[in-house]
Design a protein around this motif. Structure first.
Motif, PDB file in Angstrom:
ATOM      1  N   UNK A  17       0.807  -1.225   0.000  1.00  0.00           N
ATOM      2  CA  UNK A  17       0.000   0.000   0.000  1.00  0.00           C
ATOM      3  C   UNK A  17       0.842   1.277   0.000  1.00  0.00           C
ATOM      4  N   UNK A  18       2.124   1.170   0.259  1.00  0.00           N
ATOM      5  CA  UNK A  18       2.988   2.362   0.299  1.00  0.00           C
ATOM      6  C   UNK A  18       3.388   2.789  -1.109  1.00  0.00           C
ATOM      7  N   UNK A  37      19.127   0.262   0.057  1.00  0.00           N
ATOM      8  CA  UNK A  37      17.686   0.028   0.212  1.00  0.00           C
ATOM      9  C   UNK A  37      16.909   1.132  -0.511  1.00  0.00           C
ATOM     10  N   UNK A  38      17.413   2.354  -0.449  1.00  0.00           N
ATOM     11  CA  UNK A  38      16.774   3.441  -1.207  1.00  0.00           C
ATOM     12  C   UNK A  38      16.772   3.105  -2.693  1.00  0.00           C
ATOM     13  N   UNK A  39      17.892   2.614  -3.197  1.00  0.00           N
ATOM     14  CA  UNK A  39      17.966   2.207  -4.596  1.00  0.00           C
ATOM     15  C   UNK A  39      17.029   1.055  -4.914  1.00  0.00           C
ATOM     16  N   UNK A  40      16.936   0.097  -4.006  1.00  0.00           N
ATOM     17  CA  UNK A  40      16.021  -1.039  -4.178  1.00  0.00           C
ATOM     18  C   UNK A  40      14.585  -0.533  -4.287  1.00  0.00           C
ATOM     19  N   UNK A  41      14.190   0.353  -3.370  1.00  0.00           N
ATOM     20  CA  UNK A  41      12.834   0.892  -3.374  1.00  0.00           C
ATOM     21  C   UNK A  41      12.540   1.670  -4.658  1.00  0.00           C
ATOM     22  N   UNK A  42      13.508   2.471  -5.098  1.00  0.00           N
ATOM     23  CA  UNK A  42      13.332   3.199  -6.356  1.00  0.00           C
ATOM     24  C   UNK A  42      13.125   2.220  -7.512  1.00  0.00           C
ATOM     25  N   UNK A  43      13.900   1.157  -7.521  1.00  0.00           N
ATOM     26  CA  UNK A  43      13.799   0.150  -8.565  1.00  0.00           C
ATOM     27  C   UNK A  43      12.473  -0.588  -8.562  1.00  0.00           C
ATOM     28  N   UNK A  44      11.798  -0.628  -7.427  1.00  0.00           N
ATOM     29  CA  UNK A  44      10.493  -1.290  -7.317  1.00  0.00           C
ATOM     30  C   UNK A  44       9.338  -0.318  -7.552  1.00  0.00           C
ATOM     31  N   UNK A  45       9.661   0.915  -7.913  1.00  0.00           N
ATOM     32  CA  UNK A  45       8.615   1.877  -8.258  1.00  0.00           C
ATOM     33  C   UNK A  45       8.144   2.785  -7.137  1.00  0.00           C
ATOM     34  N   UNK A  46       8.755   2.697  -5.968  1.00  0.00           N
ATOM     35  CA  UNK A  46       8.394   3.600  -4.875  1.00  0.00           C
ATOM     36  C   UNK A  46       9.009   4.980  -5.134  1.00  0.00           C
ATOM     37  N   UNK A  47       8.378   6.004  -4.592  1.00  0.00           N
ATOM     38  CA  UNK A  47       8.988   7.340  -4.573  1.00  0.00           C
ATOM     39  C   UNK A  47       9.727   7.440  -3.246  1.00  0.00           C
ATOM     40  N   UNK A  48      10.992   7.777  -3.306  1.00  0.00           N
ATOM     41  CA  UNK A  48      11.846   7.790  -2.123  1.00  0.00           C
ATOM     42  C   UNK A  48      12.222   9.232  -1.774  1.00  0.00           C
ATOM     43  N   UNK A  49      12.095   9.544  -0.488  1.00  0.00           N
ATOM     44  CA  UNK A  49      12.421  10.860   0.041  1.00  0.00           C
ATOM     45  C   UNK A  49      13.492  10.675   1.124  1.00  0.00           C
ATOM     46  N   UNK A  77       3.677   7.691   2.978  1.00  0.00           N
ATOM     47  CA  UNK A  77       2.951   6.487   3.362  1.00  0.00           C
ATOM     48  C   UNK A  77       3.716   5.647   4.373  1.00  0.00           C
ATOM     49  N   UNK A  78       5.042   5.604   4.197  1.00  0.00           N
ATOM     50  CA  UNK A  78       5.886   4.727   5.005  1.00  0.00           C
ATOM     51  C   UNK A  78       7.161   5.460   5.381  1.00  0.00           C
ATOM     52  N   UNK A 105       5.445   2.871  10.073  1.00  0.00           N
ATOM     53  CA  UNK A 105       6.868   3.124  10.337  1.00  0.00           C
ATOM     54  C   UNK A 105       7.540   1.758  10.322  1.00  0.00           C
ATOM     55  N   UNK A 106       8.609   1.641   9.551  1.00  0.00           N
ATOM     56  CA  UNK A 106       9.356   0.383   9.435  1.00  0.00           C
ATOM     57  C   UNK A 106      10.752   0.619   9.975  1.00  0.00           C
TER      58      UNK A 106
END
Length: 155
Positions: A17-18, A37-49, A77-78, A105-106
């Motif tokens: 959902x995030x 992990x930021x790069x991983x999240x970007x690669x999975x389509x998340x917007x990273x801040x 979201x997360x 929060x993770x």
């Protein structure tokens, strides 16, 4: 909530959902887990801040770095936490001032503060502590690629 174990559905739903993820403690050093992990999240389509006051105004992996959660101009979201456990209470305090509140929060491996988690949960924010987000990501794949048990489709 008992933070010793988590149901797979609980973890998968948070990750599925995030869309907008704040990475607190993001590092410019590509050998640090928060960086990859930021790069991983970007690669999975998340917007990273990325959030790191020492690098505010700069970029990490092409993403603008913010000094604090409150500086991010979009709803989050997360919140993914790469800080020590003794800083989690302060992070939760900042999260509670955000409008709207993030959904979750993770906290990465080794990060746990049950009292801080209880405060977040009392405000309706889901908590995950002492878990590697990247290790749990396959649960999202399972959730979104569940086997189809209906009638076979003819080609």
């Amino acid at each position: 909530m008992n933070h010793d174990t988590y149901l797979n559905d609980y973890l998968a739903e948070i990750l599925k959902s995030a869309h907008n993820v704040a990475v607190v403690g993001a590092s410019t050093n590509d050998h640090r887990p928060s960086h990859w992990i930021s790069g991983f999240l970007l690669g999975k389509g998340y917007r990273v801040f990325p959030v790191n006051p020492a690098h505010a105004g700069g970029t990490i992996l092409g993403q603008r770095v913010y000094a604090s959660l409150s500086d991010i101009p979009e709803p989050i979201d997360l919140v993914d936490v790469f800080r020590r456990s003794d800083q989690l209470d302060q992070i939760v305090e900042e999260v509670l001032t955000m409008t709207p509140h993030p959904k979750a929060i993770w906290c990465q491996l080794g990060v746990r503060d049950d009292a801080a988690a209880a405060r977040a949960e009392a405000a309706g924010i889901k908590m995950v502590m002492n878990r590697a987000l990247v290790s749990e990501y396959p649960l999202v794949y399972e959730l979104t690629h569940a086997p189809h048990h209906g009638p076979a489709h003819a080609a």
